[in-house]
Design an enzyme around this catalytic site. Structure first.
Site, short mmCIF file in Angstrom:
data_model
loop_
_atom_site.label_atom_id
_atom_site.label_comp_id
_atom_site.label_asym_id
_atom_site.label_seq_id
_atom_site.Cartn_x
_atom_site.Cartn_y
_atom_site.Cartn_z
N ASP A 33 0.85 -1.20 0.00
CA ASP A 33 0.00 0.00 0.00
C ASP A 33 0.89 1.25 0.00
O ASP A 33 1.85 1.31 0.77
CB ASP A 33 -0.89 -0.04 1.25
N HIS A 102 -10.41 -5.42 -2.45
CA HIS A 102 -9.08 -5.71 -1.92
C HIS A 102 -9.16 -5.98 -0.44
O HIS A 102 -10.00 -5.43 0.26
CB HIS A 102 -8.13 -4.52 -2.17
N PHE A 103 -8.26 -6.84 0.01
CA PHE A 103 -8.05 -7.05 1.45
C PHE A 103 -6.81 -6.29 1.85
O PHE A 103 -5.76 -6.39 1.20
CB PHE A 103 -7.87 -8.53 1.78
N HIS A 104 -6.93 -5.51 2.93
CA HIS A 104 -5.76 -4.91 3.56
C HIS A 104 -5.14 -5.93 4.51
O HIS A 104 -5.86 -6.52 5.33
CB HIS A 104 -6.14 -3.70 4.42
#
Ligand code: DGP
Length: 141
Positions: A33, A102-104
């Protein structure tokens, strides 16, 4: 495969925008990120464009979660944060800012008192790249 030419994550997938890639397989892609809450903040996305959890086919979510586990383990083993949240937002009210599901993988620090909306401040690119190298080296089967 579904694709949105306006989507920033689709542009990363096609290589039109650079990213610090951590991992990819036939169905999923993981990268750092650029607005990290803490060191090691990573994102996991499907290669198919789907907006949110409501629209994503179950079989795509299954592959997405498997890669999320793989990246979470690598972040844990390389960065060793105090904890990790897996976070996924749906809609403006949930502070979703990129409309490609999306997965963080969100490293946490004891007492950081992090808010779900952590404010999207640009991280230091050299530092993020060093962290990407470290996590990538810790990815296992
Ligand atoms: P969310 O707010 O849950 O939709 O999270 C989107 C995340 O995506 C946010 O933490 C910042 C990150 N992000 C936005 N644009 C880019 C980009 O161009 N590259 C990378 N690596 N991350 C991005």
């Amino acid at each position: 495969m579904s694709h949105d030419p306006e989507c920033i994550f689709c542009k990363i997938l096609e290589g039109a925008i650079p990213a610090f890639k951590l991992y990819e397989d036939d169905d999923t892609f993981a990268f750092m990120d650029i607005n990290p809450l803490h060191d090691g903040h990573a994102l996991v996305i499907p290669k198919e464009h789907h907006t949110n959890i409501f629209e994503t086919p179950t079989e795509v979510l299954t592959t997405l979660m498997a890669t999320t586990q793989r990246i979470a383990k690598a972040v844990q083993n390389s960065i060793a944060p105090d904890g990790i949240n897996i976070l996924q937002a749906n809609g403006h009210g949930a502070a979703q800012s990129v409309f490609h599901i999306h997965f963080h993988v969100l490293p946490r620090k004891n007492g950081d008192d992090a808010k779900l909306n952590w404010g999207l401040r640009p991280g230091d690119k050299d530092h993020i790249e060093q962290l990407a190298d470290k996590i990538r080296a810790a990815i296992s089967d």
